[in-house]
Write an enzyme that holds these catalytic residues in place. Sequence first.
Site, mmCIF file in Angstrom:
data_model
loop_
_atom_site.group_PDB
_atom_site.id
_atom_site.type_symbol
_atom_site.label_atom_id
_atom_site.label_comp_id
_atom_site.label_asym_id
_atom_site.label_seq_id
_atom_site.Cartn_x
_atom_site.Cartn_y
_atom_site.Cartn_z
ATOM 1 N N ASP A 168 0.842 -1.209 0.000
ATOM 2 C CA ASP A 168 0.000 0.000 0.000
ATOM 3 C C ASP A 168 0.876 1.258 0.000
ATOM 4 O OD1 ASP A 168 0.757 -1.034 2.440
ATOM 5 O OD2 ASP A 168 -1.006 -0.376 3.535
ATOM 6 N N ASP A 188 0.654 -7.033 -10.566
ATOM 7 C CA ASP A 188 -0.338 -6.704 -11.590
ATOM 8 C C ASP A 188 -0.912 -5.311 -11.327
ATOM 9 O OD1 ASP A 188 -1.864 -7.120 -13.800
ATOM 10 O OD2 ASP A 188 -3.423 -8.250 -12.780
#
Length: 340
Positions: free
Chosen positions: A205, A229
């Site tokens: 994050d 991804d």
Amino acid sequence: MHRICVIPGDGVGPEVIASARAVLDNLDVPLRYEETVVGTPSFEKYGVYITKETLSLATESDAIFFGALTTPKRRDYVSPLLLLRWNLELYANVRPSFCLNPAFCLVPLDIVIVRENTEGLYGAAERELENNAVLTERIVSEAACQRIIDFAFDYAKKNNRGKVTCVHKANVLRTSDEMFKKLFYGTAVNYAFYNKIRSDDVLVDAAAMYMCREPGRFDVIVTLNLYGDILSDEAGGLIGGLGFCPSANIGKKNALFEPVHGSAPDIAGKDAANPTGMILSAAMMLDYLGMPEKSSLIRESVRKCFANKNNWTKDVGGECGTGEFTKRLIKIIDEKAAIS
Ligand code: ATP
């Protein structure tokens, strides 16, 4: 002569493949192409999304050159791209993102994301439980983690990259991601000593935020399948859009080259696709096949092409369609080749 298995796919896939093929044909590189279909066109013709013949052709080829494929909304669908990655053990997904012109980049990014390509939430087992809940199981193995970490450091060494960052979520996934992080530092020690490659780790994050706020802190990123991804699409957004992002899927014996973007049905057939991701994937393929001068020529010419606003593609506010951009790029390649 290298055997290339070409899978144009659908949507913008055939358009960007045609553009990259025109660039390659003009370079006069020793490639022999064999074209095939997978996905819905294969299902309509043969009743399967990928035939045994296509799988054999892909296995026996020196490289696979893949456009893009639409995902049909069928529950029994298994992506032929995932089947190729698993069957050929294409374990390393290499996704470079670099800014070609600061005028259309949000930040001056120059990173390479090395993503584990065979495990994690892709192909995860999902089953429904009582109370409308679903259990999703993902595999993270020591062998696959070590293999991708080794690949990332080796890539950094071969490509003169000074730092590798491990991106994970070990504060929550304290067994699997913690193992990935520990293996990373176990390997990093050797490369710090012998190759002066620095290393650090960042939570996924925070990495998403740092990529926007402090892009210079990243060089090579090694990460697990889903994180890689998502972060590579973010990186694409920061450098002008998905049309700029190439990728390589590398295994021990095989390799597949494709742009990061999907089939983009919203712009398919409109001569609006930016073929740069596919063209830079072709450059990665030439590197893999041992033609670094030709791949550098492509990269330098792409950079020169985007330096001039008149050559910009439509996704960054330019006027060049896929065909016109390809023509202009080939002209620049020819000029550069004539000088050198
Ligand atoms: P798929 O289901 O095949 O993944 P998608 O539309 O969900 O298709 P992408 O194909 O990756 O996902 O497209 C996401 C967005 O990026 C779309 O708005 C698309 O138009 C844009 N895009 C993708 N590739 C290109 C490209 N080569 N040139 C310009 N825009 C692109």
